[in-house]
Design a protein around this motif. Sequence first.
Motif, PDB file in Angstrom:
ATOM      1  N   LYS A 180      32.440  20.880   4.747  1.00 12.54           N
ATOM      2  CA  LYS A 180      31.930  20.029   5.816  1.00 12.54           C
ATOM      3  C   LYS A 180      31.975  20.774   7.153  1.00 12.54           C
ATOM      4  O   LYS A 180      32.672  21.772   7.291  1.00 12.54           O
ATOM      5  N   THR A 181      31.245  20.247   8.114  1.00  9.89           N
ATOM      6  CA  THR A 181      31.275  20.797   9.470  1.00  9.89           C
ATOM      7  C   THR A 181      32.214  19.958  10.335  1.00  9.89           C
ATOM      8  O   THR A 181      32.662  18.883   9.927  1.00  9.89           O
ATOM      9  N   THR A 182      32.475  20.457  11.523  1.00 14.39           N
ATOM     10  CA  THR A 182      33.285  19.711  12.475  1.00 14.39           C
ATOM     11  C   THR A 182      32.736  19.943  13.884  1.00 14.39           C
ATOM     12  O   THR A 182      32.138  20.984  14.151  1.00 14.39           O
ATOM     13  N   LYS A 218      33.245  25.344  -0.676  1.00 12.73           N
ATOM     14  CA  LYS A 218      34.244  24.308  -0.882  1.00 12.73           C
ATOM     15  C   LYS A 218      35.391  24.813  -1.772  1.00 12.73           C
ATOM     16  O   LYS A 218      35.157  25.354  -2.858  1.00 12.73           O
ATOM     17  N   ASN A 237      22.590  18.063   9.477  1.00 15.22           N
ATOM     18  CA  ASN A 237      23.763  17.616   8.725  1.00 15.22           C
ATOM     19  C   ASN A 237      23.534  17.778   7.222  1.00 15.22           C
ATOM     20  O   ASN A 237      24.413  18.274   6.499  1.00 15.22           O
ATOM     21  N   THR A 268      25.499  20.412   4.683  1.00 16.26           N
ATOM     22  CA  THR A 268      26.183  19.884   3.492  1.00 16.26           C
ATOM     23  C   THR A 268      25.737  20.626   2.243  1.00 16.26           C
ATOM     24  O   THR A 268      26.560  20.991   1.381  1.00 16.26           O
ATOM     25  N   GLU A 300      34.779  23.078   8.733  1.00 14.13           N
ATOM     26  CA  GLU A 300      36.062  22.387   8.562  1.00 14.13           C
ATOM     27  C   GLU A 300      36.929  23.059   7.495  1.00 14.13           C
ATOM     28  O   GLU A 300      36.423  23.517   6.469  1.00 14.13           O
TER      29      GLU A 300
END
Length: 239
Positions: free
Chosen positions: A160-162, A81, A70, A74, A151
């Motif tokens: 971010k991830t999902t 982003k 995680n 990030t 994401e």
Amino acid sequence: MSFTTQTITNNNITMPSYLAIFDLDETLIAADSARLWSHFLVEKGLAPVTLLTHEATMMIAYAKGTLDMNSYMTTTLEPLKGKSPNEIKQLVDDFIQDIIIPAIYPQALDRIAWHRKRGDHILIISATGEHLVKPIATALGIDNVIAIEIEQNQGVYTGKTTGILSFKEGKVERLKLWLQQQKHSYKGSYGYSDSINDLPLLSLVNKPFAVNPDPILAMHAQMQEWTIMDWRHDNNILR
């Protein structure tokens, strides 16, 4: 848990093919695609040099099997982003052509061709972001991909991830979900990886192969009498 026909049969219809599962980084290519991508972004002025320092530290933890995925995602997704998938795709296309294709193991291409000739289905499962893995898989002629999902919000990446991260046990969880969505069933499975982080996946398949394994995986492979494959690349593409 054995990866047998019974465990992955869908609607009780058994097909004659096998499933060949490949890790991507340091398995199909002689490098880590995420690491090379970070260098690429820094060289393009799209990420700070400090990204490379942070990533290098986290990759030490990865080699030990202690990485916090995680935190890693990030950090490495920060340059995405606010950018649209189309913006990133144009960069990724250049990245793959200039850096990834020259890094592909010739033996990996031979092994993929071997599986295709047998009529096997081929799947890449990677702990790298889908923005890289999917187009790399396309360049390899592979349609089936499981990667870390990125994401989006209002047409841009959030950084971010999902969903479930396809890392360690997460690869097995994602694989099981993927199999539930398939119309095929398989006689058995092959698995290829270089990393101890993929031990849960390699322990699941019928025929595990350790490709240029790290020291911990190499020891485990020897103890379990798994096949160890020595793939070499002549180009000096590692950074």
